[in-house]
Design a protein around this motif. Sequence first.
Motif, PDB file in Angstrom:
ATOM      1  N   ILE A   1      53.354  64.544  63.037  1.00  0.00           N
ATOM      2  CA  ILE A   1      53.222  65.955  63.406  1.00  0.00           C
ATOM      3  C   ILE A   1      54.070  66.780  62.443  1.00  0.00           C
ATOM      4  O   ILE A   1      55.283  66.583  62.345  1.00  0.00           O
ATOM      5  CB  ILE A   1      53.677  66.205  64.852  1.00  0.00           C
ATOM      6  CG1 ILE A   1      52.926  65.291  65.823  1.00  0.00           C
ATOM      7  CG2 ILE A   1      53.459  67.663  65.238  1.00  0.00           C
ATOM      8  CD1 ILE A   1      53.486  65.300  67.230  1.00  0.00           C
ATOM      9  N   GLY A   2      53.421  67.680  61.711  1.00  0.00           N
ATOM     10  CA  GLY A   2      54.119  68.451  60.690  1.00  0.00           C
ATOM     11  C   GLY A   2      54.092  67.817  59.322  1.00  0.00           C
ATOM     12  O   GLY A   2      54.647  68.361  58.364  1.00  0.00           O
TER      13      GLY A   2
ATOM     14  N   MET B   1      49.549  70.991  54.674  1.00  0.00           N
ATOM     15  CA  MET B   1      49.481  70.429  56.028  1.00  0.00           C
ATOM     16  C   MET B   1      48.112  70.569  56.672  1.00  0.00           C
ATOM     17  O   MET B   1      47.717  69.740  57.498  1.00  0.00           O
ATOM     18  CB  MET B   1      50.477  71.145  56.955  1.00  0.00           C
ATOM     19  CG  MET B   1      51.931  70.985  56.617  1.00  0.00           C
ATOM     20  SD  MET B   1      52.947  71.553  58.011  1.00  0.00           S
ATOM     21  CE  MET B   1      52.368  73.237  58.177  1.00  0.00           C
ATOM     22  N   ALA B   2      47.406  71.638  56.335  1.00  0.00           N
ATOM     23  CA  ALA B   2      46.233  72.041  57.117  1.00  0.00           C
ATOM     24  C   ALA B   2      45.168  70.958  57.198  1.00  0.00           C
ATOM     25  O   ALA B   2      44.704  70.596  58.289  1.00  0.00           O
ATOM     26  CB  ALA B   2      45.653  73.328  56.546  1.00  0.00           C
TER      27      ALA B   2
ATOM     28  N   ASN C   1      43.239  70.556  70.048  1.00  0.00           N
ATOM     29  CA  ASN C   1      44.196  71.633  70.301  1.00  0.00           C
ATOM     30  C   ASN C   1      44.948  71.467  71.611  1.00  0.00           C
ATOM     31  O   ASN C   1      46.114  71.864  71.717  1.00  0.00           O
ATOM     32  CB  ASN C   1      43.484  72.989  70.266  1.00  0.00           C
ATOM     33  CG  ASN C   1      44.423  74.131  70.550  1.00  0.00           C
ATOM     34  OD1 ASN C   1      44.427  74.703  71.648  1.00  0.00           O
ATOM     35  ND2 ASN C   1      45.247  74.471  69.575  1.00  0.00           N
ATOM     36  N   ARG C   2      44.308  70.896  72.628  1.00  0.00           N
ATOM     37  CA  ARG C   2      44.997  70.737  73.911  1.00  0.00           C
ATOM     38  C   ARG C   2      46.273  69.904  73.755  1.00  0.00           C
ATOM     39  O   ARG C   2      47.336  70.261  74.281  1.00  0.00           O
ATOM     40  CB  ARG C   2      44.063  70.114  74.943  1.00  0.00           C
ATOM     41  CG  ARG C   2      44.708  69.907  76.321  1.00  0.00           C
ATOM     42  CD  ARG C   2      43.699  69.347  77.320  1.00  0.00           C
ATOM     43  NE  ARG C   2      44.313  69.042  78.601  1.00  0.00           N
ATOM     44  CZ  ARG C   2      44.578  69.934  79.549  1.00  0.00           C
ATOM     45  NH1 ARG C   2      44.275  71.213  79.362  1.00  0.00           N
ATOM     46  NH2 ARG C   2      45.140  69.559  80.685  1.00  0.00           N
ATOM     47  N   ALA C   3      46.161  68.796  73.033  1.00  0.00           N
ATOM     48  CA  ALA C   3      47.342  67.962  72.792  1.00  0.00           C
ATOM     49  C   ALA C   3      48.394  68.728  71.992  1.00  0.00           C
ATOM     50  O   ALA C   3      49.597  68.622  72.277  1.00  0.00           O
ATOM     51  CB  ALA C   3      46.933  66.689  72.059  1.00  0.00           C
ATOM     52  N   CYS C   4      47.961  69.490  71.008  1.00  0.00           N
ATOM     53  CA  CYS C   4      48.902  70.292  70.216  1.00  0.00           C
ATOM     54  C   CYS C   4      49.667  71.272  71.100  1.00  0.00           C
ATOM     55  O   CYS C   4      50.893  71.399  71.011  1.00  0.00           O
ATOM     56  CB  CYS C   4      48.161  71.059  69.122  1.00  0.00           C
ATOM     57  SG  CYS C   4      47.432  70.037  67.821  1.00  0.00           S
ATOM     58  N   ARG C   5      48.941  71.996  71.950  1.00  0.00           N
ATOM     59  CA  ARG C   5      49.577  73.010  72.796  1.00  0.00           C
ATOM     60  C   ARG C   5      50.559  72.393  73.781  1.00  0.00           C
ATOM     61  O   ARG C   5      51.648  72.930  74.020  1.00  0.00           O
ATOM     62  CB  ARG C   5      48.510  73.813  73.535  1.00  0.00           C
ATOM     63  CG  ARG C   5      47.763  74.806  72.649  1.00  0.00           C
ATOM     64  CD  ARG C   5      46.840  75.702  73.452  1.00  0.00           C
ATOM     65  NE  ARG C   5      45.661  74.984  73.930  1.00  0.00           N
ATOM     66  CZ  ARG C   5      45.435  74.661  75.189  1.00  0.00           C
ATOM     67  NH1 ARG C   5      46.315  74.969  76.138  1.00  0.00           N
ATOM     68  NH2 ARG C   5      44.316  74.028  75.534  1.00  0.00           N
ATOM     69  N   LEU C   6      50.194  71.253  74.370  1.00  0.00           N
ATOM     70  CA  LEU C   6      51.081  70.609  75.334  1.00  0.00           C
ATOM     71  C   LEU C   6      52.363  70.114  74.662  1.00  0.00           C
ATOM     72  O   LEU C   6      53.463  70.235  75.217  1.00  0.00           O
ATOM     73  CB  LEU C   6      50.354  69.447  76.021  1.00  0.00           C
ATOM     74  CG  LEU C   6      49.222  69.857  76.972  1.00  0.00           C
ATOM     75  CD1 LEU C   6      48.421  68.631  77.394  1.00  0.00           C
ATOM     76  CD2 LEU C   6      49.775  70.586  78.200  1.00  0.00           C
TER      77      LEU C   6
ATOM     78  N   LEU D   1      55.609  75.793  64.974  1.00  0.00           N
ATOM     79  CA  LEU D   1      55.129  75.612  66.344  1.00  0.00           C
ATOM     80  C   LEU D   1      54.041  76.625  66.685  1.00  0.00           C
ATOM     81  O   LEU D   1      53.051  76.282  67.351  1.00  0.00           O
ATOM     82  CB  LEU D   1      56.293  75.732  67.323  1.00  0.00           C
ATOM     83  CG  LEU D   1      57.346  74.614  67.248  1.00  0.00           C
ATOM     84  CD1 LEU D   1      58.491  74.896  68.210  1.00  0.00           C
ATOM     85  CD2 LEU D   1      56.736  73.245  67.529  1.00  0.00           C
ATOM     86  N   ASP D   2      54.176  77.868  66.240  1.00  0.00           N
ATOM     87  CA  ASP D   2      53.142  78.879  66.470  1.00  0.00           C
ATOM     88  C   ASP D   2      51.823  78.454  65.838  1.00  0.00           C
ATOM     89  O   ASP D   2      50.750  78.584  66.449  1.00  0.00           O
ATOM     90  CB  ASP D   2      53.568  80.235  65.888  1.00  0.00           C
ATOM     91  CG  ASP D   2      54.689  80.903  66.674  1.00  0.00           C
ATOM     92  OD1 ASP D   2      54.932  80.491  67.827  1.00  0.00           O
ATOM     93  OD2 ASP D   2      55.320  81.824  66.125  1.00  0.00           O
ATOM     94  N   TRP D   3      51.913  77.954  64.614  1.00  0.00           N
ATOM     95  CA  TRP D   3      50.703  77.526  63.892  1.00  0.00           C
ATOM     96  C   TRP D   3      50.038  76.339  64.591  1.00  0.00           C
ATOM     97  O   TRP D   3      48.829  76.333  64.819  1.00  0.00           O
ATOM     98  CB  TRP D   3      51.065  77.148  62.458  1.00  0.00           C
ATOM     99  CG  TRP D   3      49.932  76.528  61.695  1.00  0.00           C
ATOM    100  CD1 TRP D   3      48.853  77.164  61.147  1.00  0.00           C
ATOM    101  CD2 TRP D   3      49.753  75.135  61.416  1.00  0.00           C
ATOM    102  NE1 TRP D   3      48.013  76.257  60.543  1.00  0.00           N
ATOM    103  CE2 TRP D   3      48.542  75.010  60.689  1.00  0.00           C
ATOM    104  CE3 TRP D   3      50.492  73.989  61.704  1.00  0.00           C
ATOM    105  CZ2 TRP D   3      48.063  73.777  60.251  1.00  0.00           C
ATOM    106  CZ3 TRP D   3      50.021  72.759  61.276  1.00  0.00           C
ATOM    107  CH2 TRP D   3      48.823  72.660  60.555  1.00  0.00           C
ATOM    108  N   LEU D   4      50.839  75.349  64.970  1.00  0.00           N
ATOM    109  CA  LEU D   4      50.282  74.149  65.584  1.00  0.00           C
ATOM    110  C   LEU D   4      49.639  74.459  66.934  1.00  0.00           C
ATOM    111  O   LEU D   4      48.576  73.921  67.258  1.00  0.00           O
ATOM    112  CB  LEU D   4      51.373  73.103  65.756  1.00  0.00           C
ATOM    113  CG  LEU D   4      50.912  71.729  66.258  1.00  0.00           C
ATOM    114  CD1 LEU D   4      49.979  71.064  65.247  1.00  0.00           C
ATOM    115  CD2 LEU D   4      52.114  70.822  66.544  1.00  0.00           C
TER     116      LEU D   4
END
Length: 270
Positions: free
Chosen positions: A170-171, A191-192, A202-207, A237-240
């Motif tokens: 991650i990152g 990174m993108a 995205n759900r996993a990222c947000r959690l 963190l905002d981007w992820l």
Amino acid sequence: MAQIDTLFLDNNHEVLRFSDLVVGEGVQANQFCIRHGDRAALIDPGGDLTYTPLTIALSRRISLDGLDYILASHQDPDIIASLPRWLMHTRSQVVVSRLWSRFLPHLASSYVTGKMGEQLQSRIQGVADEGKVLPFADTEIWVLPAHFLHSVGNFSFYDPLSGILFSGDIGASLGGEEGQVDNFADHLHSMAGFHRRYMAGNRACRLWVAMVRKLGPRMIVPQHGGYFAGEQVGRFLDWLAALECGVDLLDSQSYRLPVSEQGLTFNKGI
């Protein structure tokens, strides 16, 4: 030539980052060591490409007899393929998701399994999905859920004394800044593509981001490429949290039958 950076040093507590150990075609990866007094923990030590140079560099900073833990964020070769050597030459416990704890012995040769016998499996500590707090000398290391980012059984590791979060893939970045990231916008291109492909959705990222914000880490250090400190932590963190990736990007074009160059036809259904 190994690059060693001291990410944190206060009294008897130290965090080291090792980089540029891979020679040849292998992907460069970072390895990390937390030292507290005469005890140590090694994070994502890598495979055969890194074992010898890492051992040499590490031995100059710590005693391998004091290595309590090998922490593996997940099962990939660049994370833990050197497992048999660490088990043979240290007394450390290997900490990994319990989903992978029974698979890791497959990395060992018949010589290693014959030499270690039942001790091999007993040295691998499988952690349940919810993570845990590991005792470490007179402090702790936190094992934090990071599942599906990208492995189905995946953990991040947090050192409360330094405030450093070791985030695994991650990152991660390829071809961007290799040290501390100064300009997030310039670093983003490295990174993108990796995150869109390797992170599950995205759900996993947000959690994960919501959990990490509760920690308020002063630094996030991935296994590949540069690391984030200060205001760059929040920007990452905002981007992820807003990233569409993995299954979010799938459509019918992602699952097409291949075109036969020999003109063969395929059964068109059952």
